[in-house]
Enzyme design. Structure first.
Site, mmCIF file in Angstrom:
data_model
loop_
_atom_site.group_PDB
_atom_site.id
_atom_site.type_symbol
_atom_site.label_atom_id
_atom_site.label_comp_id
_atom_site.label_asym_id
_atom_site.label_seq_id
_atom_site.Cartn_x
_atom_site.Cartn_y
_atom_site.Cartn_z
ATOM 1 N N ARG A 18 11.944 -6.573 2.289
ATOM 2 C CA ARG A 18 11.790 -5.105 2.255
ATOM 3 C C ARG A 18 13.033 -4.397 2.789
ATOM 4 O O ARG A 18 13.608 -4.764 3.806
ATOM 5 C CB ARG A 18 10.571 -4.708 3.094
ATOM 6 N N LYS A 77 0.825 -1.220 0.000
ATOM 7 C CA LYS A 77 0.000 0.000 0.000
ATOM 8 C C LYS A 77 0.854 1.263 0.000
ATOM 9 O O LYS A 77 0.512 2.233 -0.648
ATOM 10 C CB LYS A 77 -1.034 0.019 1.125
ATOM 11 N N ARG A 114 -6.506 2.638 11.768
ATOM 12 C CA ARG A 114 -6.249 1.242 12.128
ATOM 13 C C ARG A 114 -7.138 0.769 13.265
ATOM 14 O O ARG A 114 -7.039 -0.399 13.654
ATOM 15 C CB ARG A 114 -4.776 1.071 12.492
ATOM 16 N N ARG A 117 13.751 -2.836 8.441
ATOM 17 C CA ARG A 117 13.029 -2.322 9.612
ATOM 18 C C ARG A 117 13.054 -3.340 10.756
ATOM 19 O O ARG A 117 12.993 -4.529 10.531
ATOM 20 C CB ARG A 117 11.579 -2.035 9.225
ATOM 21 N N ARG A 145 2.139 -8.978 13.423
ATOM 22 C CA ARG A 145 1.522 -7.832 12.743
ATOM 23 C C ARG A 145 0.419 -8.272 11.793
ATOM 24 O O ARG A 145 -0.597 -7.608 11.659
ATOM 25 C CB ARG A 145 2.596 -7.024 12.006
HETATM 26 P P1 ADP Z 1 2.997 -1.763 8.875
HETATM 27 O O1 ADP Z 1 1.678 -1.418 8.245
HETATM 28 O O2 ADP Z 1 3.939 -2.367 7.906
HETATM 29 O O3 ADP Z 1 2.872 -2.491 10.176
HETATM 30 P P2 ADP Z 1 3.482 1.056 9.440
HETATM 31 O O4 ADP Z 1 4.686 1.748 8.929
HETATM 32 O O5 ADP Z 1 2.154 1.441 8.898
HETATM 33 O O6 ADP Z 1 3.804 -0.485 9.257
HETATM 34 O O7 ADP Z 1 3.405 1.192 11.029
HETATM 35 C C1 ADP Z 1 4.484 0.866 11.866
HETATM 36 C C2 ADP Z 1 4.092 1.111 13.313
HETATM 37 O O8 ADP Z 1 3.737 2.497 13.484
HETATM 38 C C3 ADP Z 1 2.870 0.347 13.808
HETATM 39 O O9 ADP Z 1 3.203 -0.959 14.234
HETATM 40 C C4 ADP Z 1 2.404 1.246 14.940
HETATM 41 O O10 ADP Z 1 3.223 1.110 16.085
HETATM 42 C C5 ADP Z 1 2.644 2.637 14.385
HETATM 43 N N1 ADP Z 1 1.473 3.131 13.634
HETATM 44 C C6 ADP Z 1 1.402 3.425 12.313
HETATM 45 N N2 ADP Z 1 0.196 3.846 11.957
HETATM 46 C C7 ADP Z 1 -0.557 3.826 13.091
HETATM 47 C C8 ADP Z 1 -1.915 4.133 13.389
HETATM 48 N N3 ADP Z 1 -2.774 4.542 12.454
HETATM 49 N N4 ADP Z 1 -2.330 3.982 14.678
HETATM 50 C C9 ADP Z 1 -1.503 3.582 15.648
HETATM 51 N N5 ADP Z 1 -0.217 3.258 15.442
HETATM 52 C C10 ADP Z 1 0.269 3.376 14.177
#
Ligand code: ADP
Length: 290
Positions: free
Chosen positions: A172, A63, A137, A214, A225
């Protein structure tokens, strides 16, 4: 941890609850949106197609990659809460350390704080459209988003087989400088080849040592996750956002080269409103139709 206080320290003063968010003074990096750009009438959305999107999907589905490419092509903003939170975590202060702890343990950052972060971006956006990536989320975030200054008009829910997601996440690599994601995995999925996505020569990402893995892309964290995402998505399907925005499902059946043209066509407001048929795509609902 006093999250309200921490949220204020991230964005300046202001409380983070409910409709008040929509009235806050813009404090983001871009200038304020011209009057009337924030909310479009349903009739305009129907005539031209949506311009404010949420891209949803499990970790690894691409995405971020698709959101970056579509946003670049259409001159829109790509807003990734993961990137914004990681950037903030790098400061190394108390808030930064707490954010890093949450992010590397796969836990979500509190809703109130992420809503503040997103509103500070949306309220100061001058671009004609945006793609939210990694947000919302939780149901609270999705319901809260519809009360912000510029709510989304469409949601794209992306899908991919779990084995492929795991392979993609293991491959990645992210650029320390520009944060763009690349992939060293060479994947075959149902007869479709997804070749590695390596940095172009001469870019910051191609410099020695620029790419890193990461901390949450380890196999144990990935399993967790993916499970968390499934639960999040089930809950989000019952949110206000899904009731009022157009929703599309997209099965990612190939690499970026195969799938990007269709997504660009869908998201381009001048074409997507008239025709949203292409391989892998299903139109779930038409919130703005009679
Ligand atoms: P992925 O979707 O690959 O898990 P992201 O880069 O979207 O990775 O998110 C990494 C981390 O950032 C999440 O595990 C969380 O800790 C935090 N995070 C990102 N977006 C949100 C959100 N909308 N609400 C709460 N925490 C978030």
């Amino acid at each position: 941890m006093a999250w309200r206080v921490l949220a204020r320290s991230l964005h300046g003063s202001g409380s983070a609850s409910g409709p008040r968010l929509a009235q806050r003074v813009p404090q983001g990096v871009e200038e304020a949106a011209p009057q009337g750009m924030a909310r479009r009438a349903a009739a305009d959305v129907q005539a031209e197609g949506p311009r404010n999107w949420v891209f949803m999907g499990p970790p690894g589905v691409g995405k971020g990659t698709y959101a970056t490419r579509v946003a670049e092509a259409l001159g829109w903003a790509h807003i990734s809460t993961g990137d914004l939170l990681r950037a903030r975590a790098e400061s190394g202060d108390a808030l930064g350390k707490e954010l890093e702890r949450l992010q590397t343990s796969g836990k979500l950052v509190p809703d109130e704080m992420v809503l503040e972060l997103v509103e500070s971006k949306l309220s100061s956006l001058s671009r004609p459209g945006y793609i939210l990536d990694g947000f919302p989320r939780t149901v609270n975030q999705a319901n809260g988003l519809m009360d912000l200054s510029r709510p989304p008009e469409a949601v794209l829910v992306m899908r991919m087989p779990e084995d492929t997601l795991k392979e993609k996440l293991a491959g990645r690599r992210v650029c320390r400088v520009c944060r763009r994601s690349h992939n060293v995995a060479n994947i075959m999925m149902g007869g479709v080849h997804m070749p590695p996505m390596l940095p172009a020569e001469g870019t910051c990402c191609a410099q020695p040592g620029a790419l890193y893995t990461r901390k949450d892309d380890t196999s144990a964290m990935v399993k967790r996750r993916l499970r968390t995402y499934q639960e999040e998505e089930e809950a989000l399907m019952r949110s206000d956002m899904m009731r009022s925005a157009e929703s599309y499902r997209f099965y990612v059946w190939g690499g970026v080269r195969e799938c990007l043209p269709g997504l660009l066509h869908l998201c381009d407001p001048t074409t997507g409103a008239m025709d949203h048929t292409f391989p892998g795509l299903t139109h779930d609902s038409a919130a703005h139709s009679p």
